[in-house]
Design an enzyme around this catalytic site. Sequence first.
Site, PDB file in Angstrom:
ATOM      1  N   GLU A 125      21.317 -10.555 -20.858  1.00  0.00           N
ATOM      2  CA  GLU A 125      22.526  -9.739 -20.817  1.00  0.00           C
ATOM      3  C   GLU A 125      23.645 -10.516 -20.102  1.00  0.00           C
ATOM      4  O   GLU A 125      23.375 -11.122 -19.076  1.00  0.00           O
ATOM      5  CB  GLU A 125      22.283  -8.416 -20.069  1.00  0.00           C
ATOM      6  CG  GLU A 125      23.469  -7.470 -20.208  1.00  0.00           C
ATOM      7  CD  GLU A 125      23.254  -6.113 -19.527  1.00  0.00           C
ATOM      8  OE1 GLU A 125      22.188  -5.900 -18.920  1.00  0.00           O
ATOM      9  OE2 GLU A 125      24.168  -5.294 -19.607  1.00  0.00           O
ATOM     10  N   GLY A 265      21.268  -8.267  -9.566  1.00  0.00           N
ATOM     11  CA  GLY A 265      20.220  -7.592  -8.798  1.00  0.00           C
ATOM     12  C   GLY A 265      18.914  -7.522  -9.572  1.00  0.00           C
ATOM     13  O   GLY A 265      17.846  -7.853  -9.054  1.00  0.00           O
ATOM     14  N   MET A 267      17.224  -6.785 -13.989  1.00  0.00           N
ATOM     15  CA  MET A 267      17.541  -6.658 -15.409  1.00  0.00           C
ATOM     16  C   MET A 267      16.449  -5.895 -16.141  1.00  0.00           C
ATOM     17  O   MET A 267      15.264  -6.182 -16.001  1.00  0.00           O
ATOM     18  CB  MET A 267      17.723  -8.071 -15.994  1.00  0.00           C
ATOM     19  CG  MET A 267      18.027  -8.104 -17.462  1.00  0.00           C
ATOM     20  SD  MET A 267      19.608  -7.290 -17.842  1.00  0.00           S
ATOM     21  CE  MET A 267      19.252  -6.705 -19.489  1.00  0.00           C
ATOM     22  N   GLU A 268      16.897  -4.956 -16.984  1.00  0.00           N
ATOM     23  CA  GLU A 268      16.014  -3.966 -17.599  1.00  0.00           C
ATOM     24  C   GLU A 268      15.379  -4.392 -18.920  1.00  0.00           C
ATOM     25  O   GLU A 268      15.073  -3.538 -19.756  1.00  0.00           O
ATOM     26  CB  GLU A 268      16.831  -2.689 -17.834  1.00  0.00           C
ATOM     27  CG  GLU A 268      17.906  -2.786 -18.951  1.00  0.00           C
ATOM     28  CD  GLU A 268      19.310  -3.167 -18.478  1.00  0.00           C
ATOM     29  OE1 GLU A 268      19.435  -3.779 -17.414  1.00  0.00           O
ATOM     30  OE2 GLU A 268      20.269  -2.838 -19.199  1.00  0.00           O
ATOM     31  N   ASN A 269      15.123  -5.678 -19.152  1.00  0.00           N
ATOM     32  CA  ASN A 269      14.550  -6.135 -20.427  1.00  0.00           C
ATOM     33  C   ASN A 269      13.385  -5.246 -20.863  1.00  0.00           C
ATOM     34  O   ASN A 269      12.568  -4.828 -20.057  1.00  0.00           O
ATOM     35  CB  ASN A 269      14.040  -7.564 -20.280  1.00  0.00           C
ATOM     36  CG  ASN A 269      14.986  -8.428 -19.490  1.00  0.00           C
ATOM     37  OD1 ASN A 269      16.096  -8.637 -19.905  1.00  0.00           O
ATOM     38  ND2 ASN A 269      14.562  -8.850 -18.305  1.00  0.00           N
ATOM     39  N   GLU A 302      16.478   0.195 -13.022  1.00  0.00           N
ATOM     40  CA  GLU A 302      16.066  -0.612 -14.187  1.00  0.00           C
ATOM     41  C   GLU A 302      15.035   0.158 -15.019  1.00  0.00           C
ATOM     42  O   GLU A 302      15.061   0.116 -16.246  1.00  0.00           O
ATOM     43  CB  GLU A 302      15.514  -1.972 -13.754  1.00  0.00           C
ATOM     44  CG  GLU A 302      16.452  -2.797 -12.876  1.00  0.00           C
ATOM     45  CD  GLU A 302      17.877  -2.929 -13.390  1.00  0.00           C
ATOM     46  OE1 GLU A 302      18.098  -2.801 -14.608  1.00  0.00           O
ATOM     47  OE2 GLU A 302      18.779  -3.147 -12.544  1.00  0.00           O
TER      48      GLU A 302
END
Length: 872
Positions: A125, A265, A267-269, A302
């Site tokens: 992202e 901070g 990342m919501e992969n 997340e």
Amino acid sequence: MTDQVSPPIRLLDYRPPAWTITDVALVFELERESSVVEATLALRCDEPGSALRLDGEELELLAIALDGRPLAAEEFAHDATGLVVHATRGAAACTLHTVVRVKPAANTRLEGLYTSGSLLLTQCEAEGFRRITFFVDRPDVQARWRTTLRAERARYPVLLAGGDRVAERDLGDGRHEAEWHNPHPTPCYLFALAAGPMARVSKAITGADGRAIELNVWVEGDDAEPCRYALGAVERALRWDESRFGRCYDLGVFNVVAAQDFTMGAMENKGLNIFNARYILADERTATDADFMGIESVVGHEYFHNWSGNRVTLRDWFQLSLKEGLTVFRDQEFTADLHSRDLKRIDDVRLLRARQFAEDAGALAHPVRPAEYREINNFYTLTIYEKGAEIVRMLHSRLGEAAFRAGMDRYFADNDGRSATLEDFYAAHSAATGIDCTDMLAWYAQAGTPVLDVERSFDSSTGEYTLVLRQRPPANVPAAAPLPVPMRLALYDAAGHALPAPSHDAEAMPDGLLLRHATHTLRWRGLSSEPLPVLNRGFAAPIRLRMPMPPEERARIVQVESDGFARWDALQHLALDVLLARADEPVDGLGDVDAAENALSAAIGALLADTHAHPAFVAECLALPDFDTLADAVAVADPGALVAARERLSLALATVHRAALQARFDALRVEAAGGLDDAAMAARSLRHAALAWLSKVDGGAAARGLWDDARSMTERMAALRALLHVQAAGAAAAREAFAAEFADHALVTDKWLAVVATRPAAEALDDVEALVAGPCWNPTNPNRVRAIVGSLARLNPAAFHRGDGAGYRFVAAQVQSMDAINPQVAARLLGAFEGLPRWTAPARAAALAALAPLRSATLSRDVAELLGRLPG
Ligand code: BES
Ligand code: ZN
């Protein structure tokens, strides 16, 4: 580092993609210096005849084939931004196969595939996937993913990617492979992999829908114990989303990886969240209470994206707040439900007012849905996040919990597997509830904070009391139309009882009023004396409330009000009035400033003496409005005068209340020894707030006591901060002992560096310059840069704004050198200058002079865009 003049991307220019990708198969041959990525893309043409254009940056193209046929050079064109395949003309679908080489170890931007220690990681992202392979890199292209990772087993024993693992094999030559499958339609910004020597903590659970789920939290090396708290937070988040929002997890595994080098901070992969290690690793020896709370909230954030962002994703990046604002609202509610709702609200509003209001009034102000951007990374801002969350909160207030939940269910159901817009969100809420709330969209379209002027009048002969509420557009957006403003208010009579609701010309909301017009009048009749009004209870709307109030009234709110936020807010306003008057600013309704300071002091004395008051609440009240809040409250900010006013007031209050502060500090010692339960944390927060004042007047005695007695990192840091910030006897020795003990622990080292960099004195800049020249400096690690340079630029007004301009010059020079390493980090540092238009003339001149060299330098798009928005 090329294009400073690229044209902006505009919301109005949005067009659906001509080509979309339905299925992706990736094979990675992973190695630090050079990795090879083979991609097979199933493409569909939705605009017959249009060329196939793929994004790709810093990729070495090794092979390309269309429908199994290798392409000749004239059948495609390749430049620095991507690839156009001419050979597809006329086809309705095709399969493209590419092989590229990338260089992870040389990737200091930390976007795309990069190394952190011995790990290989990705961050995609917003537009990092194009640095991994050629792709239609936009969020409205959602595919199903198969990812095969191959690597040497000894160096990369663990191979993780998004989705569920479907196979693993030994390749016989010291290498192995793992294959992962993500069946949910997912845009490429949510792609992730992580490979290397990692250990994990793990827990098998059963979702509310009966699904077996394995939760894993991974970290580089062989000791995963510091991940234990984060693992608990993952489970709490999952359970909370099940019960509060009815949202279940949708894969068999949820992996989280902690990385030492990470720009943001976390990342919501999809299925594989990657976190900055500071939001995962924690134990009581190395982490503070604030760290634990931060971990729980970021893990929640997340995790919650799995629905708000992943299952329902964004049509385009202009809709960023659709996932970020909504998900911040969700994480705020998570913390409020698990801990204290009042305290969470206070913390969030403190941040919003100090930082988001300033952003919205400064040179970098932008609407929550901007109309254009050049570099989307510059728009991950407090406005998109925090103001965006406030707008969702206003919707929640307007609908009430049950209707809001129905609206959310509808939004998820209607948009599942798709990419959505803010219009879709408000349409779903309107359709599910029958309440047309699409007027909320106006909040997304304009920058600035609306002002609500309140005029009150009481006619003692008739007993009629009137409040006239007038909405004024933000100072920087003078033509803006009135926005819908939810208002919660209470009136108290002389005995401290709340009065019944008024007659009014506004619209009713579940527990308040919705103000839709520029002016509203509220009336109460038959009152025997003038009541005490409390407006914007719970901070129901992100506005600036202007209601001049004498100090006695503010102090009385603290006594009679039941809303914790409103009590804290009354005291903050009182302190703000005193601080501004001390800095020679005109303040309406304040009267004599000495009398006002006495009222503030008396209120604080009463709170300190009240052993029934929640200690964490008292601690919040002891924290005076910070520099950013003061600077935001004045038309022209004289940084030196504001810093001095704040310093003077805390010294005065500390002097008066020394005995009470000492008494609370001593009495809370036993309770503060407890673990991570809210009561022990609350005890520590008051104890340490008291210590911060006490150390200004006791020569550091209490801080030295705590330093010797410290039982946790929270206590050690409180003691170290107090000692260093007043330069008490023993400070230097404590600093050296602490630095030596934790020299090998990067996250703890970051903490003491930040303490050094935030010492409230102009000379802290000299210390910071020494740190940057010393062995701790590591410009490729974003946490280290933030701990040293970010702390100075954002959290140390005394040094940043120092009179000789050296603070500005230092930060500007750091922006320039960091820009060549990590443009996102550099651009964030430059944000420290956003308030410049409202600084006094000498400060402005010094800052402009400091920025001048940047203007002639070769800059990234990130820094160039922000610099272009700062006054020149
Ligand atoms: N999606 C973001 C991470 C991100 C930000 C990626 C910017 C690329 C560019 C993530 O969900 C996020 O919002 N993270 C926040 C922390 C969160 C708790 C507010 C962050 O990284 O600061
Ligand atoms: Zn987010």
